[in-house]
Structure formats: C-alpha cells, structure tokens
Design an enzyme around this catalytic site. Structure first.
Site, PDB file in Angstrom:
ATOM      1  CD  GLU A 157      -2.304  -1.769   1.857  1.00  0.00           C
ATOM      2  OE1 GLU A 157      -2.040  -0.526   3.204  1.00  0.00           O
ATOM      3  OE2 GLU A 157      -3.600  -2.190   2.552  1.00  0.00           O
ATOM      4  CD  GLU A 267      -4.819  -7.860   1.522  1.00  0.00           C
ATOM      5  OE1 GLU A 267      -5.949  -6.949   2.413  1.00  0.00           O
ATOM      6  OE2 GLU A 267      -3.796  -7.122   1.808  1.00  0.00           O
TER       7      GLU A 267
HETATM    8  O1  G3I Z   1      -3.215  -6.217  18.692  1.00  0.00           O
HETATM    9  C1  G3I Z   1      -4.221  -4.780  19.430  1.00  0.00           C
HETATM   10  C2  G3I Z   1      -4.455  -5.682  20.371  1.00  0.00           C
HETATM   11  O2  G3I Z   1      -3.859  -5.313  21.797  1.00  0.00           O
HETATM   12  C3  G3I Z   1      -5.869  -4.875  21.077  1.00  0.00           C
HETATM   13  O3  G3I Z   1      -6.354  -5.195  22.738  1.00  0.00           O
HETATM   14  C4  G3I Z   1      -7.191  -4.745  19.951  1.00  0.00           C
HETATM   15  C5  G3I Z   1      -8.508  -3.856  21.118  1.00  0.00           C
HETATM   16  O4  G3I Z   1      -9.089  -4.059  19.350  1.00  0.00           O
HETATM   17  O5  G3I Z   1      -6.966  -4.461  18.777  1.00  0.00           O
HETATM   18  C6  G3I Z   1      -5.703  -5.185  18.099  1.00  0.00           C
HETATM   19  O6  G3I Z   1      -5.839  -4.442  17.460  1.00  0.00           O
HETATM   20  C7  G3I Z   1      -6.161  -4.726  16.116  1.00  0.00           C
HETATM   21  C8  G3I Z   1      -5.374  -5.118  14.751  1.00  0.00           C
HETATM   22  O7  G3I Z   1      -6.356  -5.710  13.819  1.00  0.00           O
HETATM   23  C9  G3I Z   1      -4.810  -6.999  15.091  1.00  0.00           C
HETATM   24  O8  G3I Z   1      -5.747  -7.835  16.009  1.00  0.00           O
HETATM   25  C10 G3I Z   1      -6.636  -3.246  15.383  1.00  0.00           C
HETATM   26  O9  G3I Z   1      -8.102  -3.665  16.599  1.00  0.00           O
HETATM   27  C11 G3I Z   1      -7.568  -4.029  14.438  1.00  0.00           C
HETATM   28  O10 G3I Z   1      -8.042  -2.380  13.845  1.00  0.00           O
HETATM   29  C12 G3I Z   1      -6.815  -4.357  13.589  1.00  0.00           C
HETATM   30  O11 G3I Z   1      -7.500  -4.703  12.283  1.00  0.00           O
HETATM   31  C13 G3I Z   1      -6.393  -5.778  11.063  1.00  0.00           C
HETATM   32  C14 G3I Z   1      -6.278  -4.432   9.475  1.00  0.00           C
HETATM   33  O12 G3I Z   1      -5.721  -4.911   8.573  1.00  0.00           O
HETATM   34  C15 G3I Z   1      -5.266  -3.357  10.364  1.00  0.00           C
HETATM   35  O13 G3I Z   1      -5.071  -2.166   9.168  1.00  0.00           O
HETATM   36  C16 G3I Z   1      -7.457  -5.955  10.620  1.00  0.00           C
HETATM   37  O14 G3I Z   1      -7.816  -7.283  11.484  1.00  0.00           O
HETATM   38  C17 G3I Z   1      -7.129  -6.695   9.137  1.00  0.00           C
HETATM   39  O15 G3I Z   1      -7.803  -7.720   8.353  1.00  0.00           O
HETATM   40  C18 G3I Z   1      -6.510  -5.691   8.647  1.00  0.00           C
HETATM   41  O16 G3I Z   1      -5.660  -6.283   6.989  1.00  0.00           O
HETATM   42  C19 G3I Z   1      -5.696  -5.354   6.421  1.00  0.00           C
HETATM   43  C20 G3I Z   1      -4.035  -5.757   4.969  1.00  0.00           C
HETATM   44  O17 G3I Z   1      -2.957  -6.098   5.851  1.00  0.00           O
HETATM   45  C21 G3I Z   1      -4.255  -5.265   4.393  1.00  0.00           C
HETATM   46  N1  G3I Z   1      -4.886  -4.390   3.096  1.00  0.00           N
HETATM   47  C22 G3I Z   1      -6.845  -4.318   4.039  1.00  0.00           C
HETATM   48  C23 G3I Z   1      -7.218  -4.946   5.214  1.00  0.00           C
HETATM   49  C24 G3I Z   1      -8.261  -4.590   5.589  1.00  0.00           C
HETATM   50  O18 G3I Z   1      -8.081  -2.994   6.522  1.00  0.00           O
END
Ligand code: G3I
Length: 350
Positions: A157, A267
């Site tokens: 990205e 994805e």
């Molecule tokens: O790690 C923290 C944890 O410490 C905390 O307690 C918890 C509470 O919400 O959050 C955790 O972080 C989360 C993280 O995933 C890890 O689980 C974030 O809130 C959450 O927003 C995050 O979302 C991920 C996202 O990428 C972040 O940008 C999604 O699960 C994941 O599916 C998504 O994947 C991305 C690809 O990597 C790149 N392309 C887009 C795609 C969708 O956004």
C-alpha cells in the site's frame, strides 16, 4: 445450504489454475472445525495480522540490544502459524514486510522512543533498519521452515492517489516521510538478498483496479522492474457489492501481466450488508463472474499464483468492524455453511 466441511474442495477445483488461499487469525489453528475447514478448502494461507511488523518487532529486546540501526525481532506469533501450515502441507504467503500501518511508531524514532512527537530517525538509519528487519524475517522463516513460503509481500500500500504528489505516493506514510520513495527499491533489494529459490517478491495494494491508481502502480512497477526487483503484482481485491466492476479488474490484471509480472489476488472479499436472497444471489453472480474471469486469464497463459480470500467465514471478516454494519462478504456463513457464492465459484471452475 450445505455444511462447508462436507463440500468439495475449493482448491482442488482450481488446482490447474492457481492456489486458493485464505487469511487466518491466530485462534483458528487451535479450533478443530476451523482446522478442518482450512485444510479442506485452501492450499495457501496467510495471516490476517500475526506476520505484520507490530507482532514481530520487539521494543524491549531492541532497547536491550542497544543498536540504533537494528531492531530486535520475536517470532512467536509467526512461528505458530507457520507450524500449522507446515504440519498440514499448506503453502504460505507472507504478509507483510514494509507497511505504513501496524508498524510500531518507535521503529521510526531516532532513539526508539515511543513518544508521539519523538524525533524521527534519519533516512540512512531508516534504510539500514529496513534492510536489517527484512533480512532477519526472511532468514528466520527460510531457515526454520524451508520451502514453506512461496511469496513475500515486500511493500504494501505505497500508492494513495488522495495523498500523492508526483507518483501518487502515500506521502503520510512514515516510510515516505523518512526515506521518500527510496524505501521501495531498498525494501525490494533487501528482499532479493533474503529470498530463497522459488519465492516471488510481491508489491501489494488495494483498489489496484481503479484506473488512476492502476496507472500510478504501473509506473512504480516499471521502476522496480528496471532493477529486476519485483516478480508479482498483488491486487488485494476488497470490493463492495454495489460498485464492484469485474471488467475493470480484468483490464487492470491484463495491464499488470503485460509488464511480464505474475499476478495474485491477495485479499479477496466483497462487502455485502445483507444475506437475504437477493443479496446472496448477487454476491454469487459477482464471485462467479470474477472467478470465471481469473480462470480465463490463467487459461490464456497469464501466471496467477494464488487467489486468497481475506478470511475463512463471514464471522472472521474485518469488514463488519470496518463498515460498522454486519457484512456477509465470503463464501462460508458464520456457522460454516457453503453459500450460493461458493456454488458459483465451483461452477466457474468446471
Ligand atoms: O493488537 C491490538 C490489541 O492489543 C487490542 O487489544 C485490540 C483491541 O481492538 O486491537 C488489536 O489491534 C487490532 C489489530 O487488527 C490486530 O488484531 C486492531 O484493533 C484492528 O483494527 C486491526 O485490524 C486489522 C487491519 O488490517 C489493520 O489495518 C484487520 O484485522 C486486518 O484484517 C486488516 O488487514 C488489512 C491488510 O493487512 C492490508 N490490506 C487491508 C486489510 C483490511 O484492512
């Protein structure tokens, strides 16, 4: 609807064309029903999160090491996923090495400070940190799990038309702020050093089908190709039912392939906010058309390495949180039933 655990395998249906994969989370390998579902339908996996820099970079160990150009790493979350794949004969795509998101902010600070307004590290230091990080990850994975990973998302990205000046780079990325566009070839150069035979290096991005973004990505890929740094274009494929346009996806896929690159859909999901019959059938139509298009490209000789769904069932999708409404974007329901969309994808394989 039928139990997805008893339906014919998705990946076997596409064996002649490309791998069929899914992004999995850290809890799935310990859940017998998920294990069975993944092994039945997918011959490639990636992690939705566990392989990202924030889960690998270790600040305490970095401070203890005392080297300002070399962050320490920890592979606990990566290894558990790789072990699951290894034990079950499933290939792995590594997502992701250099990304503006889910990389700890201290990694970009001059003295590894975690303060919000910390002084950034210099360009030279960041380029050294980048190479060290990429080589640490690749050497670990290739030494401990030889032959398991077939492709690396080296940079994720980096193009964002809404932020871009020349080149449409994502200018608010800490990578861009510290290194300018040089971080891209630097990351790929490091990955070329770290790659094992047979592995491909991938540039990965979303909305890669949109003409303006596509053209900026094509220009970036050409620059990387001038140094033989990139092998594969990863079109993420986060679509929304109301605007997904399979013809634009095909045009973009052909344009990337015309550069001589391999392709991956990395994805895949189609946001859909209802599972009533009308929506279920429309989702099925879109998935069927999309897979028929990919199969046609593959039959023409365009190299498609893999098509990866972003999640296994609707219950795992990031979209419900992101869109703030329940999403039904994948092939399997929350209780692991195969949807009309699954049937359409299987039919497209015939
Ligand atoms: O790690 C923290 C944890 O410490 C905390 O307690 C918890 C509470 O919400 O959050 C955790 O972080 C989360 C993280 O995933 C890890 O689980 C974030 O809130 C959450 O927003 C995050 O979302 C991920 C996202 O990428 C972040 O940008 C999604 O699960 C994941 O599916 C998504 O994947 C991305 C690809 O990597 C790149 N392309 C887009 C795609 C969708 O956004």
């Amino acid at each position: 609807m039928k139990n997805a655990l008893q339906c014919p395998s998705l990946f076997r249906a596409y064996e002649k064309h490309f791998r069929v994969g899914a992004a999995i989370n850290g809890r799935m390998p310990a859940d017998p029903a998920y294990r069975e579902l993944i092994c039945r339908h997918f011959n490639s996996i990636t992690a939705d999160n566990q392989m990202k820099p924030m889960f690998v970079m270790d600040r305490d160990a970095t401070l203890a090491r005392g080297d300002l150009s070399h962050a320490a790493v920890s592979f606990r979350s990566v290894d558990s996923l790789l072990s699951f794949a290894n034990e079950n004969g499933i290939a792995v795509r590594y997502h992701t090495l250099a990304w503006h998101n889910q990389t700890p902010r201290w990694f970009f600070a001059k003295d590894w400070s975690d303060a919000e307004n910390a002084e950034p590290a210099s360009r030279d230091v960041m380029l050294a940190r980048l190479e060290n990080y990429i080589l640490d990850v690749m050497n670990h994975v290739n030494t401990c799990f030889p032959g398991l990973v077939y492709t690396w998302d080296v940079v994720n990205e980096a193009i964002e038309p809404d932020q871009g000046g020349p080149g449409l780079y994502r200018t608010r990325s800490p990578w861009y702020r510290t290194c300018g566009e040089d971080f891209l070839p630097a990351a790929f150069r490091a990955a070329r050093k770290g790659q094992a035979p047979g592995q491909t290096l991938c540039y990965n991005d979303y909305n890669a089908f949109q003409p303006v973004k596509r053209d900026a990505i094509l220009a970036l890929l050409k620059k990387l190709q001038a140094e033989n740094l990139v092998d594969t274009m990863g079109m993420q494929g986060h679509y929304v039912m109301d605007w997904m346009n399979v013809s634009l996806c095909e045009e973009a896929a052909r344009a990337y392939a015309a550069l001589g690159l391999k392709l991956q859909v990395t994805e895949l999901d189609i946001h859909c906010n209802s599972d009533d019959e009308e929506h279920r059938l429309k989702l099925a139509q879109l998935y069927g058309d999309y897979f028929a298009m990919l199969k046609k490209l593959s039959a023409e000789g365009i190299g498609i390495e893999a098509v990866t769904f972003w999640g296994v069932t609707d219950a795992d999708s990031w979209l419900t949180g992101f869109r703030r409404e329940t999403s039904y974007p994948l092939l399997f329901t929350r209780d692991k039933q195969a949807k009309d969309a699954y049937d359409a994808v299987m039919k497209a394989a015939e």
